[in-house]
Design a protein around this motif. Structure first.
Motif, PDB file in Angstrom:
ATOM      1  N   ASN A 132       0.822  -1.217   0.000  1.00 44.20           N
ATOM      2  CA  ASN A 132       0.000   0.000   0.000  1.00 44.20           C
ATOM      3  C   ASN A 132       0.854   1.264   0.000  1.00 44.20           C
ATOM      4  OD1 ASN A 132      -2.455  -1.523   0.203  1.00 44.20           O
ATOM      5  ND2 ASN A 132      -2.083  -1.735   2.402  1.00 44.20           N
ATOM      6  N   GLN A 142       7.503   2.040  -5.102  1.00 45.93           N
ATOM      7  CA  GLN A 142       6.351   2.007  -4.195  1.00 45.93           C
ATOM      8  C   GLN A 142       6.919   2.076  -2.777  1.00 45.93           C
ATOM      9  OE1 GLN A 142       3.173  -0.692  -5.262  1.00 45.93           O
ATOM     10  NE2 GLN A 142       2.763  -1.164  -3.104  1.00 45.93           N
ATOM     11  N   ASP A 185      -2.044   9.222  -1.489  1.00 43.89           N
ATOM     12  CA  ASP A 185      -1.950   7.992  -2.283  1.00 43.89           C
ATOM     13  C   ASP A 185      -1.854   6.770  -1.370  1.00 43.89           C
ATOM     14  OD1 ASP A 185      -1.721   6.511  -4.703  1.00 43.89           O
ATOM     15  OD2 ASP A 185       0.449   6.432  -4.453  1.00 43.89           O
ATOM     16  N   ARG A 189      -4.668   3.764  -1.111  1.00 40.44           N
ATOM     17  CA  ARG A 189      -4.327   2.355  -1.366  1.00 40.44           C
ATOM     18  C   ARG A 189      -4.679   1.462  -0.172  1.00 40.44           C
ATOM     19  NH1 ARG A 189      -1.900   2.185  -6.160  1.00 40.44           N
ATOM     20  NH2 ARG A 189      -1.088   4.183  -6.893  1.00 40.44           N
ATOM     21  N   ASP A 530      -5.433   7.039  -5.816  1.00 42.62           N
ATOM     22  CA  ASP A 530      -4.554   5.969  -6.305  1.00 42.62           C
ATOM     23  C   ASP A 530      -4.719   5.733  -7.798  1.00 42.62           C
ATOM     24  OD1 ASP A 530      -7.132   5.060  -5.569  1.00 42.62           O
ATOM     25  OD2 ASP A 530      -6.443   2.992  -5.494  1.00 42.62           O
TER      26      ASP A 530
END
Length: 539
Positions: A132, A142, A185, A189, A530
């Motif tokens: 996430n 990420q 974001d 997520r 997202d």
């Protein structure tokens, strides 16, 4: 004698260890200065009355610090109340925020083409992928939201091409998007219903906090860098995104003020360097970390600004409290300055535009920059202090903060791009030769109108004299293309700038999808965060 002295000395001196020369000298000194050390000699003289014990206690108590925690400083409360309660109803602010979001993402993508920037990005431990986690535009990273904020904030600011607001303090309010997008974001997520509208609201409010503090308060005058305001503004809006209460938001903002603040050293000769390009990213990451710590229960400091001796005002601001020109609203976003035509420090934008005009005039006369004898630049006081440099320029960061370089380059080549500041471009000897012919002088009118709320101009004027004695008509420009007064002219150019910035990174199909999404204002505002950031993920 000696036995009497030994009884009055600490245990360490009465041990069986050999007495050193220093100790022996001290004992002898006592004997010489006081005579025989009898018990009578140790008693106080009867002519000096002893103060009662309770008098001594009262004296000590008068110097003790009060442990009673005061009400939070009003500035902290005002910022928290604004973040949590103010309703943005200005269509101009919402539309400008959309343009700002588009432009800021594009500036970050453009920076990725420069290895010095790309080299600083990614996770701390190579290969780490956070569940996430925050997506970094133009990459496949990420990351956790703290590292994500550093990455996004750094790429946004790297080329000095994102928006700007100029007042007593200077700065780039869209720097705050590094923290805002990283947190929004990550939360999206995790399943929280955050949309691009939440991002735009956070941007408007971060702009307002940073710009509102900058209007009348000059942090550069005390040697502090403007990224302190990025840290404060980002901390405030990120606290709300994370679901912190008003009281927690106040605590978080207090930590942002007490946090070690960056000096402007890295922005000025002879120490100018690339840290100025990642300083905002650092501020964004610290803001996110502070808010997360408060979310876990960390308490704040209610009088962080006003505390006597130890507060921000006394320690770092010459004991002067902040002043405010107006209440927080959406003024800053409505009046923000976009860098549209040139990647140049904003105080030089109109000078660069004038240099392009003069390049074309020289061309029409059959002349070149080699025919120039002298150049005078009339400019504002701020430009004189920030970007007026003489002598060799050491690096990219040095060059994009020198008005003489930024004028000389387009006079010679008829363009100024991000590549114009590279070591390779700067090798041309004609650049420094022309820089040496430039003189900057302050125009008092430009300096006054720079601060006037109804104008906020950033004027520059170029006067060129040729070797044959010809003096070209002076070219004066008060408002750059990115100014509110030229918004209608600038908006199509801003969108073309974004198209240029996404082109090197994505396929034509992905570019078309991106453009279709960002140009539909209503649909964009409803898009989950997202899904928005997924548009910019590198395949």
């Amino acid at each position: 004698m000696l036995s009497t002295v030994r009884r009055s000395l600490p245990q360490t001196l009465r041990s069986r260890a050999p007495v050193s020369r220093i100790q022996t000298a001290a004992i002898s000194s006592i004997g010489r200065s006081t005579g025989p050390l009898s018990q009578q000699a140790l008693r106080p003289s009867t002519s000096v009355p002893l103060k009662p014990a309770h008098s001594f206690v009262r004296t000590m108590s008068a110097h003790a610090e009060s442990a009673v925690r005061p009400e939070p400083d009003q500035v902290l409360q005002d910022i928290a109340d604004y973040v949590h309660n103010y309703k943005i109803e200005s269509p101009l602010a919402w539309e400008t925020a959309r343009l700002c979001l588009i432009d800021t993402i594009g500036c970050g993508l453009e920076a990725l083409r420069f290895p010095a920037c790309a080299n600083l990005l990614g996770p701390v431990v190579e290969g780490t992928v956070v569940p996430n986690g925050t997506k970094v535009p133009g990459t496949n990273y990420q990351l956790d939201p703290v590292r994500g904020a550093f990455n996004i904030g750094t790429q946004i600011r790297w080329l000095d091409y994102n928006d700007c607001f100029l007042a007593a303090e200077w700065g780039h309010p869209s720097d705050n998007l590094g923290a805002i997008l990283a947190v929004a974001d990550h939360l999206a997520r995790k399943g929280e219903p955050l949309t691009v509208r939440d991002v735009l609201e956070s941007m408007i409010k971060a702009h307002e906090i940073q710009g509102g503090l900058a209007l009348l308060n000059s942090f550069n005058r005390v040697g502090l860098d403007h990224v302190v305001l990025v840290k404060v503004a980002s901390t405030a809006v990120v606290s709300k995104l994370l679901g912190l209460s008003r009281a927690q938001t106040i605590d978080a903002i207090s930590h942002a003020w007490v946090d070690g603040q960056s000096l402007r050293t890295y922005r000025h000769a002879p120490n100018t360097g690339s840290r100025k390009s990642w300083a905002a990213g650092d501020a964004c990451s610290r803001a996110v970390n502070i808010a997360l710590l408060v979310q876990r229960g960390e308490k704040g400091m209610p009088s962080v600004l006003t505390a006597k001796t130890w507060g921000f005002y006394d320690v770092l601001f010459k004991s002067k409290p902040f002043e405010f020109q107006m209440p927080f609203s959406q003024y800053i976003m409505e009046n923000v300055l976009f860098k549209i035509s040139y990647p140049a420090e904003f105080h030089a934008q109109t000078a660069v535009e004038a240099a392009h005009i003069l390049h074309n005039k020289l061309k029409a006369l059959g002349k070149t920059a080699d025919d120039i004898k002298s150049i005078r630049i009339r400019t504002q006081e701020a430009a004189m202090r920030i970007i007026n440099k003489k002598g060799p320029l050491d690096n990219f960061a040095d060059r994009d903060h020198d008005i003489n370089y930024m004028v000389a380059y387009p006079l010679i080549f008829g363009e100024l791009t991000s590549e114009s500041y590279t070591d390779e471009a700067a090798k041309d000897p004609r650049i420094d030769a022309l820089r040496a012919k430039i003189t900057c002088v302050e125009d008092k009118r430009f300096s006054v109108e720079y601060h006037e709320p109804s104008k906020r101009s950033i004027g520059n004027a170029l006067l060129v004299e040729l070797n044959d004695g010809t003096v070209l008509d002076e070219v004066e420009i008060e408002y750059p293309v990115g100014h509110k007064r030229r918004r209608e002219e600038g908006t199509p150019l801003l969108l073309r700038k974004f198209e240029r910035h996404i082109a090197p990174h994505f396929s034509k199909e992905q570019q078309a999808q991106i453009l279709s999404t960002v140009n539909d204002a209503e649909a964009l505002s409803k898009l989950p965060v997202d899904q928005f950031t997924n548009l910019f993920v590198k395949a």
